[in-house]
Design a protein around this motif. Structure first.
Motif, short mmCIF file in Angstrom:
data_model
loop_
_atom_site.label_atom_id
_atom_site.label_comp_id
_atom_site.label_asym_id
_atom_site.label_seq_id
_atom_site.Cartn_x
_atom_site.Cartn_y
_atom_site.Cartn_z
N CYS A 196 -40.63 39.26 -20.46
CA CYS A 196 -41.31 40.72 -19.95
C CYS A 196 -42.79 40.32 -19.49
O CYS A 196 -43.53 41.10 -18.64
N GLY A 197 -43.29 39.03 -19.43
CA GLY A 197 -44.40 38.57 -18.66
C GLY A 197 -45.58 38.75 -19.50
O GLY A 197 -46.81 38.45 -19.04
N TRP B 164 -54.42 46.44 -17.32
CA TRP B 164 -55.42 45.37 -17.53
C TRP B 164 -55.77 45.57 -18.90
O TRP B 164 -56.19 44.50 -19.57
N ARG C 139 -53.41 33.17 -1.99
CA ARG C 139 -54.26 33.67 -3.15
C ARG C 139 -54.89 34.93 -2.52
O ARG C 139 -55.19 34.81 -1.43
N GLU C 140 -55.04 35.85 -3.30
CA GLU C 140 -55.66 37.20 -3.31
C GLU C 140 -54.75 37.88 -2.00
O GLU C 140 -55.48 38.82 -1.17
N ILE D 87 -37.31 36.02 -13.66
CA ILE D 87 -36.32 37.06 -14.29
C ILE D 87 -36.37 38.18 -13.25
O ILE D 87 -37.18 38.49 -12.54
N TRP E 156 -53.26 36.64 -7.66
CA TRP E 156 -54.86 36.12 -7.63
C TRP E 156 -54.87 34.75 -7.41
O TRP E 156 -55.63 34.31 -6.67
N TYR E 157 -53.78 33.89 -7.90
CA TYR E 157 -53.83 32.38 -7.51
C TYR E 157 -52.96 31.99 -6.75
O TYR E 157 -52.61 30.84 -6.32
N LYS F 288 -53.34 44.81 -21.53
CA LYS F 288 -53.11 43.35 -21.41
C LYS F 288 -54.33 42.46 -22.36
O LYS F 288 -53.84 41.39 -23.03
N THR G 208 -48.08 33.04 -10.36
CA THR G 208 -48.35 34.07 -10.87
C THR G 208 -48.51 35.40 -10.09
O THR G 208 -49.08 35.19 -9.11
N ALA G 209 -47.74 36.60 -10.53
CA ALA G 209 -48.08 37.93 -9.38
C ALA G 209 -47.99 38.98 -10.54
O ALA G 209 -47.59 39.11 -11.64
N GLU G 210 -48.39 40.03 -10.15
CA GLU G 210 -48.52 41.26 -10.78
C GLU G 210 -48.12 42.37 -9.85
O GLU G 210 -48.45 42.53 -8.59
N GLU H 220 -48.14 42.05 -15.08
CA GLU H 220 -47.59 40.45 -14.69
C GLU H 220 -46.28 40.68 -14.77
O GLU H 220 -45.54 40.95 -15.50
N LEU H 221 -45.62 40.01 -13.66
CA LEU H 221 -44.30 39.56 -13.61
C LEU H 221 -43.88 38.45 -14.47
O LEU H 221 -44.40 37.57 -14.49
N PRO H 222 -42.60 38.79 -15.20
CA PRO H 222 -42.30 37.57 -15.95
C PRO H 222 -41.60 36.53 -15.05
O PRO H 222 -40.98 36.60 -14.02
N PRO H 223 -41.56 34.99 -15.08
CA PRO H 223 -41.32 34.06 -14.33
C PRO H 223 -39.67 34.02 -14.28
O PRO H 223 -39.17 34.09 -15.46
N LEU I 192 -57.47 37.75 -17.44
CA LEU I 192 -56.42 38.33 -17.69
C LEU I 192 -55.08 37.23 -17.41
O LEU I 192 -54.04 37.48 -17.68
N TYR I 193 -55.51 35.94 -16.90
CA TYR I 193 -54.57 35.26 -16.99
C TYR I 193 -54.62 33.83 -17.66
O TYR I 193 -54.09 33.53 -18.66
#
Lengths: 438, 403
Positions: free
Chosen positions: B247-248, A149, A25-26, A59, A74-75, A152, A47-49, A54-57, B236-237
């Motif tokens: 595309c996420g 952000w 995390r972080e 893919i 973040w997590y 989003k 999850t990641a960015e 953010e990245l799609p899972p 954001l999540y």
């Protein structure tokens, strides 16, 4: 989008180069793709960015050679990579917490602006953010994060790029603005669908400081008009990316930009002295926040040669696309069909050497016609939207052409254009941007 | 039968009251005009009562409310202009006993509306009711009442007056069962009216009832910026639970998620339909940027691209006209402008762009015809409009034949 299909099946017979990295995390995975081959990367779980997107899972994403980026979580997340990297390592100390807190404050101001009456132009204006700092301090990256952000969460901020040396929106030598309606693609970058572009023509403002100021003022004026007619755009505010020249004339241009765009949030990256100077000079300005932010350790330093090459790649990308997915067209025109102009600059001829009555080109914002000759070879010219030559300095541009041949005897010029057909205008702007197609 | 018979004396009483007024009223035209109104209303109210007694059903019980409301308003208006009349009527002492009771009822109603001092000390119950309603009367003016708000108030007073009448006249109480039912609805009506009034004045808003989100504020406090808070990352999540697996991108509600998936489908379809590589488009003009930036949204992207695609095809069709270059002619025979030369990979020779032969049929190629029959070279666009239409028609036919 540069998305690939499912990854190859892990055959027991072949040597797999797939590598998995588990991120706490972080923390973030910093990657420099190799010079020769692309890299494939995907999010396996969590999850990641990448810079706010953010990245799609599961893919696979394809990253072209030489790209430098960071995958932050973040997590917590598990990342899978396929291919060689110049370097990749994990960092658990990043300034991301303060960056996202800045975003949260901006988001609060956007909500406040949206809730206020549209008739009150003052309170219905979202934050006008300008990101300043020395070269290689992560200004472009922070700008991308704040934009992604915001998008989003449903906002539509306006991105303003004043860095003529890099070209985040289009080719270098330009200042430009564009609305950002979706998080910025980590591979493709800023989408080039609805930009407003003014052509300065050089990679550094010292060529013609006055022209740079005039174009900045012109761009700011048009954005103001757009904000007046669009409440959603106005509430979303703007994010301005600047050059890394922060001393002497560069500092003056920075102040000029802050005042011209009426920035009310100044984010200073990794520079105590600049932050202190700006706080001191801006304390008399009402409601301007100067916020000091830490520079990310993942920002890569670039020397002059790397910058020059990056500019060439960026020009090529304009015509051919990042993955060679675009088809430019070669055209031939008569000398008499095109009018090439230069704006100020150049050495001044003494009056005694000029014909009687001729004025020296001392005015830096004067539009001077240019004879078409071999000097134009390999130059990038902008196609102006001007209807008359004297409108060139205050008009945006429709795009660019690249001169590939000049035939003096037949008085014909061969050029590469982004698309087929006639040029949107016959007035072309000459600068000092050259490109050798390889 | 007794009830029916009791009605008759009441009518006689009304007639007698009318006569009494005419004897005491001075011969003033204005007063006479206002005096006529009450007479026009009362016969109507009396006519309804027999039907109420004969038909004990819900619809008829609702009818008496309307004329009673009218009576109250008329009394309210009449009182403003004919107070002396009331005083005169009260002073008369030759009224029958039943008529006197009706006069007492009217006095009670008037006193409640105007809070006038009660001239009949004997009516203790009327005094108590009047005192109890005074605060309510004061409540409405403080809200700066509008016509829509006055009606509920009138209804309220009407019901109270009716109850007062029932208490004063036990026999007549049987005739007014509906006011009791209407009274039960008053609290709801007043509550709705109050809420509507406050909302229209902007005092409260339903939006304010939504729970406030956990926020770190709108100021840049260095101490707050350094510390990790859960709300920024959650916003954001975790607060956007729906995610596009392609595309996420994340969404809060199903509707936007669905439209986004439609956008993906449209985008994929467009990229597949375009067989050859697309070209970079020219940037938008300033005018389009100032207006188009507003229209450009996630759902608008395909539309914008489609529009540009159409324009591109139109221009491309016009540019397909071409003829080989000739040394004898380098300008258009019609407009005199020079031709644009380009090298055609297909024809493997230099060509004049957008050019055609004057005498050639309106098609892009002139294969099979002798050069001497074609005539001079011209711009295809310089043909007359009718020729352009013919060219378009022939192109359409050819396309239909192909498909």
């Amino acid at each position: 989008m540069a998305y690939g299909g499912a990854g190859p099946v892990g055959g027991s017979g072949s040597a797999s180069t797939i590598k998995q990295v588990k991120l706490e995390r972080e923390s973030e995975l910093r990657i420099e793709v190799g010079n020769d081959a692309p890299l494939r990367l995907r999010l396996l779980n969590g999850t990641a960015e990448i810079f706010g997107t953010e990245l799609p899972p599961e893919i696979w994403l394809n990253f072209p050679p030489r790209l430098k980026f960071a995958v932050f979580t973040w997590y917590g997340a598990t990342i899978e990579m396929d291919g060689a990297t110049e370097t990749d390592y994990t960092a658990d100390e990043t300034p991301m917490v303060s960056y996202v807190n800045v975003h949260a404050v901006l988001d609060g101001r956007r909500s406040r602006a949206k809730a206020s009456s549209p008739d009150d132009s003052g309170s219905s204006q979202g934050p006008r953010v300008i990101v300043v700092g020395p070269t290689d301090s992560g200004k472009s990256t922070l700008s991308r994060m704040l934009l992604s952000w915001a998008a989003k969460q449903g906002w539509k901020p306006t991105f303003v790029d004043l860095d003529i040396g890099q070209g985040s929106i289009t080719i270098p030598g330009c200042i430009a603005a564009t609305p950002i309606e979706m998080p910025i693609d980590p591979v493709e970058g800023i989408p080039l669908e609805m930009p407003l572009v003014y052509y300065y023509g050089h990679a550094t403002p010292s060529n013609n400081v006055e022209l740079y100021k005039v174009l900045v003022k012109e761009l700011a004026g048009m954005i103001e008009r757009q904000f007046t007619g669009n409440a959603e755009s106005r509430a979303s505010g703007m994010v301005i990316n600047t050059m890394g020249w922060i001393e002497g004339v560069g500092y003056d241009l920075l102040l000029h930009a802050i005042r011209t765009f009426k920035a009310n949030v100044v984010l200073v990256l990794g520079q105590e002295k600049l932050c202190s100077m700006l706080k001191d000079v801006l304390k008399s300005e009402p409601k301007v926040d100067v916020v000091k932010l830490q520079r990310s350790g993942g920002v890569v330093s670039r020397n002059a040669k790397v910058r020059q090459k990056a500019r060439s790649y960026r020009i090529r990308e304009y015509f051919y696309g990042l993955s060679n997915d675009l088809s430019p067209h070669s055209n031939i025109a008569n000398f008499s069909d095109l009018f090439v102009y230069r704006v100020g600059g150049g050495p001044q001829a003494p009056r005694s050497a000029l014909p009687i009555g001729a004025e020296p080109a001392a005015d830096p914002t004067r539009v001077v016609p240019v004879n078409i000759n071999r000097d134009l070879l390999h130059l990038v010219l902008a196609v102006s939207f001007a209807k008359e030559p004297d409108e060139i300095i205050s008009s945006n541009v429709a795009g660019f052409i690249y001169v590939t041949d000049v035939d003096i005897q037949r008085k014909k010029i061969t050029y590469l254009a982004p698309s087929a057909g006639e040029l949107p205008s016959k007035y072309l702007i000459m600068g000092s941007l050259t490109w050798l197609e390889t | 039968m007794q009830l029916c018979q009791s009605k008759m004396p009441a009518r006689d009483g009304v007639l007698e009251m009318g006569r009494a007024r005419s004897l005491t009223i001075p011969p003033v035209d204005n007063i006479r005009n206002t005096d006529i109104n009450p007479y026009l209303v009362r016969p109507t109210s009396f006519e309804i009562r027999p039907s109420t007694n004969l038909n004990v059903t819900r619809p008829p019980t609702l009818n008496p409310i309307t004329p009673l409301q009218k009576r109250v308003r008329n009394q309210f208006e009449a009182t403003h202009t004919s107070d002396p009349i009331v005083n005169h009527v009260n002073k008369s002492s030759f009224m029958p006993e039943q008529s006197f009771d009706r006069i007492e009822n009217k006095d009670a109603s008037i006193s409640k509306i105007h809070q006038l001092p009660n001239q009949h000390p004997g009516l203790i119950s009327s005094n108590q009711q009047n005192h109890g309603q005074a605060p309510q009367l004061q409540f409405f003016p403080s809200q700066d009442p509008t016509p829509s708000q006055f009606s509920p108030g009138s209804s309220l007073q009407l019901h109270d007056a009716s109850i007062s009448t029932a208490m004063s006249n036990p026999l007549h109480g049987i005739q007014f069962p509906s006011p009791v039912q209407s009274f039960a609805n008053n609290p709801f009506i007043r509550y709705t009216s109050l809420i509507s009034s406050l909302m229209s004045q902007g005092v409260i808003s339903l939006a304010n009832q939504l729970p406030a989100q956990d926020s770190i504020g709108t100021e840049f406090n260095p101490d707050i910026l350094k510390v990790r808070h859960e709300s920024p990352a959650n916003a954001l999540y975790r607060d956007l639970p729906r995610q596009c697996k392609t595309c996420g991108l994340r969404f809060r509600c199903q509707e936007k998620h669905s439209s986004h998936m439609d956008w993906h489908v449209t985008k994929n379809r467009m990229s597949k339909s375009c067989k050859q590589k697309p070209s970079r488009k020219w940037f938008a003009s300033l005018k389009l940027w100032l207006s188009g930036a507003e229209a450009l949204g996630t759902e608008s992207v395909p539309h914008f691209l489609a529009t540009e695609s159409i324009d591109y095809e139109e221009r491309k069709d016009h540019e397909e006209f071409a003829v080989p270059t000739e040394e004898d002619q380098s300008t258009c025979a019609l407009c005199g402008e020079s031709f644009d030369e380009f090298y055609s990979d297909e024809m493997e020779e230099w060509m004049y762009r957008g050019a055609a032969y004057l005498n050639a049929p309106a098609r892009k190629t002139s294969a099979g015809m002798d050069r001497s029959q074609l005539g001079p070279i011209i711009h295809a666009k310089c043909r007359s409009d009718s020729n352009l239409q013919c060219a378009n028609e022939e192109d359409t036919r050819r396309k239909r034949m192909r498909s």
